[in-house]
Design a protein around this motif. Structure first.
Motif, mmCIF file in Angstrom:
data_model
loop_
_atom_site.group_PDB
_atom_site.id
_atom_site.type_symbol
_atom_site.label_atom_id
_atom_site.label_comp_id
_atom_site.label_asym_id
_atom_site.label_seq_id
_atom_site.Cartn_x
_atom_site.Cartn_y
_atom_site.Cartn_z
ATOM 1 N N LYS A 296 -2.870 10.664 9.397
ATOM 2 C CA LYS A 296 -2.487 9.915 8.213
ATOM 3 C C LYS A 296 -2.948 10.655 6.954
ATOM 4 O O LYS A 296 -3.914 11.418 6.976
ATOM 5 C CB LYS A 296 -3.116 8.519 8.229
ATOM 6 C CG LYS A 296 -2.427 7.509 9.115
ATOM 7 C CD LYS A 296 -3.017 6.114 8.882
ATOM 8 C CE LYS A 296 -2.270 5.067 9.688
ATOM 9 N NZ LYS A 296 -2.801 3.701 9.415
ATOM 10 N N THR A 297 -2.264 10.415 5.862
ATOM 11 C CA THR A 297 -2.624 11.066 4.599
ATOM 12 C C THR A 297 -3.938 10.479 4.086
ATOM 13 O O THR A 297 -4.061 9.256 3.935
ATOM 14 C CB THR A 297 -1.503 10.875 3.574
ATOM 15 O OG1 THR A 297 -0.311 11.485 4.095
ATOM 16 C CG2 THR A 297 -1.857 11.539 2.246
ATOM 17 N N PRO A 298 -4.929 11.329 3.797
ATOM 18 C CA PRO A 298 -6.285 10.856 3.470
ATOM 19 C C PRO A 298 -6.476 10.462 2.009
ATOM 20 O O PRO A 298 -7.282 11.075 1.279
ATOM 21 C CB PRO A 298 -7.148 12.064 3.840
ATOM 22 C CG PRO A 298 -6.268 13.243 3.562
ATOM 23 C CD PRO A 298 -4.881 12.799 3.953
ATOM 24 N N PHE A 299 -5.765 9.432 1.581
ATOM 25 C CA PHE A 299 -5.895 8.989 0.195
ATOM 26 C C PHE A 299 -7.335 8.555 -0.099
ATOM 27 O O PHE A 299 -8.001 7.931 0.742
ATOM 28 C CB PHE A 299 -4.946 7.833 -0.088
ATOM 29 C CG PHE A 299 -3.500 8.242 -0.173
ATOM 30 C CD1 PHE A 299 -3.029 8.943 -1.269
ATOM 31 C CD2 PHE A 299 -2.614 7.928 0.853
ATOM 32 C CE1 PHE A 299 -1.693 9.331 -1.357
ATOM 33 C CE2 PHE A 299 -1.287 8.310 0.781
ATOM 34 C CZ PHE A 299 -0.827 9.011 -0.322
ATOM 35 N N THR A 300 -7.785 8.852 -1.310
ATOM 36 C CA THR A 300 -9.134 8.453 -1.725
ATOM 37 C C THR A 300 -9.287 6.942 -1.674
ATOM 38 O O THR A 300 -10.292 6.423 -1.184
ATOM 39 C CB THR A 300 -9.424 8.974 -3.139
ATOM 40 O OG1 THR A 300 -9.306 10.404 -3.150
ATOM 41 C CG2 THR A 300 -10.817 8.577 -3.591
ATOM 42 N N ASP A 301 -8.292 6.217 -2.194
ATOM 43 C CA ASP A 301 -8.255 4.766 -2.061
ATOM 44 C C ASP A 301 -7.491 4.459 -0.773
ATOM 45 O O ASP A 301 -6.270 4.626 -0.704
ATOM 46 C CB ASP A 301 -7.553 4.129 -3.262
ATOM 47 C CG ASP A 301 -7.661 2.608 -3.277
ATOM 48 O OD1 ASP A 301 -7.628 1.997 -2.181
ATOM 49 O OD2 ASP A 301 -7.759 2.017 -4.367
ATOM 50 N N LYS A 302 -8.214 4.040 0.268
ATOM 51 C CA LYS A 302 -7.621 3.883 1.592
ATOM 52 C C LYS A 302 -6.510 2.837 1.625
ATOM 53 O O LYS A 302 -5.683 2.844 2.541
ATOM 54 C CB LYS A 302 -8.708 3.518 2.610
ATOM 55 C CG LYS A 302 -9.767 4.602 2.795
ATOM 56 C CD LYS A 302 -9.139 5.940 3.195
ATOM 57 C CE LYS A 302 -10.207 7.007 3.394
ATOM 58 N NZ LYS A 302 -9.608 8.353 3.644
ATOM 59 N N ARG A 303 -6.455 1.951 0.643
ATOM 60 C CA ARG A 303 -5.367 0.978 0.603
ATOM 61 C C ARG A 303 -4.014 1.666 0.497
ATOM 62 O O ARG A 303 -2.990 1.123 0.933
ATOM 63 C CB ARG A 303 -5.560 0.000 -0.556
ATOM 64 C CG ARG A 303 -6.774 -0.901 -0.454
ATOM 65 C CD ARG A 303 -6.886 -1.776 -1.693
ATOM 66 N NE ARG A 303 -7.007 -0.986 -2.907
ATOM 67 C CZ ARG A 303 -6.890 -1.479 -4.149
ATOM 68 N NH1 ARG A 303 -6.638 -2.769 -4.319
ATOM 69 N NH2 ARG A 303 -7.014 -0.696 -5.202
ATOM 70 N N CYS A 304 -3.986 2.860 -0.088
ATOM 71 C CA CYS A 304 -2.729 3.597 -0.235
ATOM 72 C C CYS A 304 -2.107 3.922 1.121
ATOM 73 O O CYS A 304 -0.882 4.089 1.214
ATOM 74 C CB CYS A 304 -2.949 4.876 -1.032
ATOM 75 S SG CYS A 304 -3.421 4.610 -2.754
ATOM 76 N N GLN A 305 -2.924 4.021 2.166
ATOM 77 C CA GLN A 305 -2.386 4.284 3.499
ATOM 78 C C GLN A 305 -1.583 3.106 4.042
ATOM 79 O O GLN A 305 -0.837 3.255 5.005
ATOM 80 C CB GLN A 305 -3.522 4.608 4.470
ATOM 81 C CG GLN A 305 -4.224 5.922 4.187
ATOM 82 C CD GLN A 305 -5.282 6.237 5.212
ATOM 83 O OE1 GLN A 305 -5.853 5.351 5.843
ATOM 84 N NE2 GLN A 305 -5.558 7.531 5.404
ATOM 85 N N GLU A 306 -1.727 1.941 3.425
ATOM 86 C CA GLU A 306 -1.033 0.740 3.870
ATOM 87 C C GLU A 306 0.134 0.375 2.964
ATOM 88 O O GLU A 306 0.676 -0.727 3.053
ATOM 89 C CB GLU A 306 -2.011 -0.435 3.940
ATOM 90 C CG GLU A 306 -3.169 -0.217 4.887
ATOM 91 C CD GLU A 306 -4.113 -1.400 4.887
ATOM 92 O OE1 GLU A 306 -3.672 -2.504 5.250
ATOM 93 O OE2 GLU A 306 -5.280 -1.219 4.487
ATOM 94 N N ALA A 307 0.544 1.303 2.095
ATOM 95 C CA ALA A 307 1.639 1.058 1.156
ATOM 96 C C ALA A 307 2.908 1.767 1.616
ATOM 97 O O ALA A 307 2.857 2.913 2.087
ATOM 98 C CB ALA A 307 1.266 1.538 -0.239
ATOM 99 N N ALA A 308 4.043 1.097 1.468
ATOM 100 C CA ALA A 308 5.319 1.708 1.826
ATOM 101 C C ALA A 308 5.567 2.968 1.015
ATOM 102 O O ALA A 308 5.954 4.009 1.545
ATOM 103 C CB ALA A 308 6.447 0.705 1.610
#
Length: 476
Positions: A296-308
């Motif tokens: 998964k893409t390691p976004f700093t704000d992990k909520r971004c991994q749950e966004a379409a």
């Protein structure tokens, strides 16, 4: 030779919608597609490595599930299923946090803190009234059944996004609004750029921004299956060059933009109409990347991994400057990037434990430049370590996008710029823009209202017009 009541050229979302609408009324129809499969902008293919399914154009489909036309069709019975991510969209900022578009007005507003009231004032009425408002705004200009509701929407929608952004006080609120408005693919200072932000926010809050299981091709396949169940016929790998090549028919409906229409012989257009088509304006193109990823893409704000969809561009000012520069023909080193991660929600897209990602940025129309480095730098900016997850990539320049689909002139995926001069008056200035100067020929592409997007409404309205003109059939 067979005879048909209508022939439809182009099996994108609008061509399929037109064909279905006509076939449902008992007409005999033939749908011709120049490519190897139905879909147009709704195709899915292994572009990088075996087992990694990538959406070639559209990936996230808020308008497909919110479309007044698609919602009337039994597409689930034909294999179409959607997954709704926890967040419709995310907008990370340099300081590490992100603004989030939730699947409700209340949650989105609450997440914006001091900008809660500003967001509610802009979006709540549109979201709450979407079912009645959508049938009016997703079609040609006409007297509305709900004039007060439309007027309230129109007052806000007509404004430049740079104006409506002034309602927000926080960096997060302004940035979220910029990302939504930038889907319009034009400078945020243009009139009507608030319209796309309002619609995408409201639809996200009402229906989410869903991901079709199996890829965007699933939408096309379900539409084609339903059409064929009604008795419709489809022929692939058929490029139309001259109307005289076609079987006998009463009506011809073309899912093509003006540039393609002008290349076809035998359409019988009046000189005045052809000159209007020649003046039609196209907007910015896109440069697109697809990746096969190891994680998964390691976004700093992990909520971004749950966004379409993740909007990568930082502040309103930075996004506005990038869109203005690209529209003006300049190369942008920090472009606004639309990033999606379908495999985070649909495990059919990649081998177990691995992922796909999809992104594009806006570039000057007809650009041949490679924006790979610029896009990947923007992803890395908000997701440090992203490059370490890349297994393979596939590129599409703006010119290559047109090579894939001739309707994407210069890489313009909206079928023409959707500014105030071409939002409803597309492709010509007419109250019935689906008619051409030849009363037997109609146009149903995204170059007609309501413009770009996977919603089928242009096809529905074109077919509705042809039904009334030629078959004395009026439908709602």
């Amino acid at each position: 030779m067979d005879k048909y009541d209508a022939i439809i050229i182009g099996a994108g979302p609008n061509g399929l919608a037109a064909a279905i609408t006509l076939q449902k009324q008992g007409l005999s129809t033939l749908l011709l597609e120049g490519s190897y499969s139905v879909g147009g902008g709704m195709r899915t293919k292994e572009l990088t490595l075996p087992g990694f399914k990538h959406d070639i154009c559209s990936a996230i489909h808020p308008m497909a599930i919110a479309s007044p036309f698609f919602r009337t069709l039994p597409l689930a019975e034909h294999g179409l299923h959607f997954v709704k991510p926890h967040y419709a969209a995310a907008h990370p900022l340099d300081h590490g946090s992100a603004a989030m578009l939730y699947n409700s007005v209340a949650e989105t507003a609450d997440g914006l803190g001091h900008d809660a009231k500003a967001y509610r004032d802009l979006v709540a009425q549109v979201a709450d009234g979407w079912e009645s408002l959508s049938s009016t705004i997703m079609g040609p200009l006409r007297y509305p059944a709900n004039p007060l509701q439309l007027a309230s929407f129109g007052i806000k929608a007509l404004q430049p996004a740079s104006w409506t952004a002034g309602r927000f006080r926080t960096e997060q609120g302004k940035a979220l609004w910029a990302g939504l408005a930038a889907h319009g693919i034009q400078p945020l200072s243009n009139w009507t750029t608030s319209a796309i932000a309002l619609v995408l926010a409201a639809v996200g809050n009402k229906h989410g921004w869903p991901v079709p299981v199996g890829g965007s091709q699933s939408i096309a396949d379900a539409l084609a299956s339903y059409y064929q169940s009604l008795g419709g016929k489809i022929q692939l790998n058929h490029w139309l060059r001259d109307r005289g090549e076609l079987p006998d028919h009463k009506v011809l409906i073309l899912d093509m933009t003006p540039a393609q229409l002008l290349k076809i012989e035998g359409l019988g257009f009046a000189d005045r109409y052809s000159k209007q088509l020649q003046k039609y304006r196209y907007g910015m193109g896109v440069f697109k990347l697809d990746w096969a990823l190891s994680a998964k893409t390691p976004f700093t704000d992990k909520r971004c991994q749950e966004a379409a969809t993740v909007h990568l561009g930082n502040t309103f000012a930075e996004i506005a400057a990038a869109e203005r520069a690209a529209h003006g023909g300049q190369r942008v080193e920090k472009p606004f990037v639309l990033f999606t991660q379908p495999s985070a929600f649909d495990d059919t897209r990649a081998p177990a434990g691995q992922h796909t990602a999809w992104a594009y940025c806006h570039v000057p129309n007809g650009s041949t430049e490679d924006y790979t480095e610029a896009i990947e730098q923007q992803v890395e900016r908000f997701a440090p370590g992203f490059r370490d997850t890349i297994l393979a990539r596939h590129k599409f320049s703006a010119v290559e996008m047109e090579g894939y689909n001739p309707n994407y002139v210069g890489g313009d995926i909206n079928g023409g710029i959707m500014d105030i001069f071409q939002l409803y008056t597309r492709p010509t200035l007419s109250l019935t823009p689906y008619r051409t100067s030849n009363r037997e020929v109609y146009i149903c592409s995204s170059s007609t209202p309501p413009g770009g997007g996977v919603h089928g409404m242009s096809g529905y309205h074109a077919a509705k017009t042809a039904l009334l003109d030629h078959f004395n059939t009026r439908i709602a």
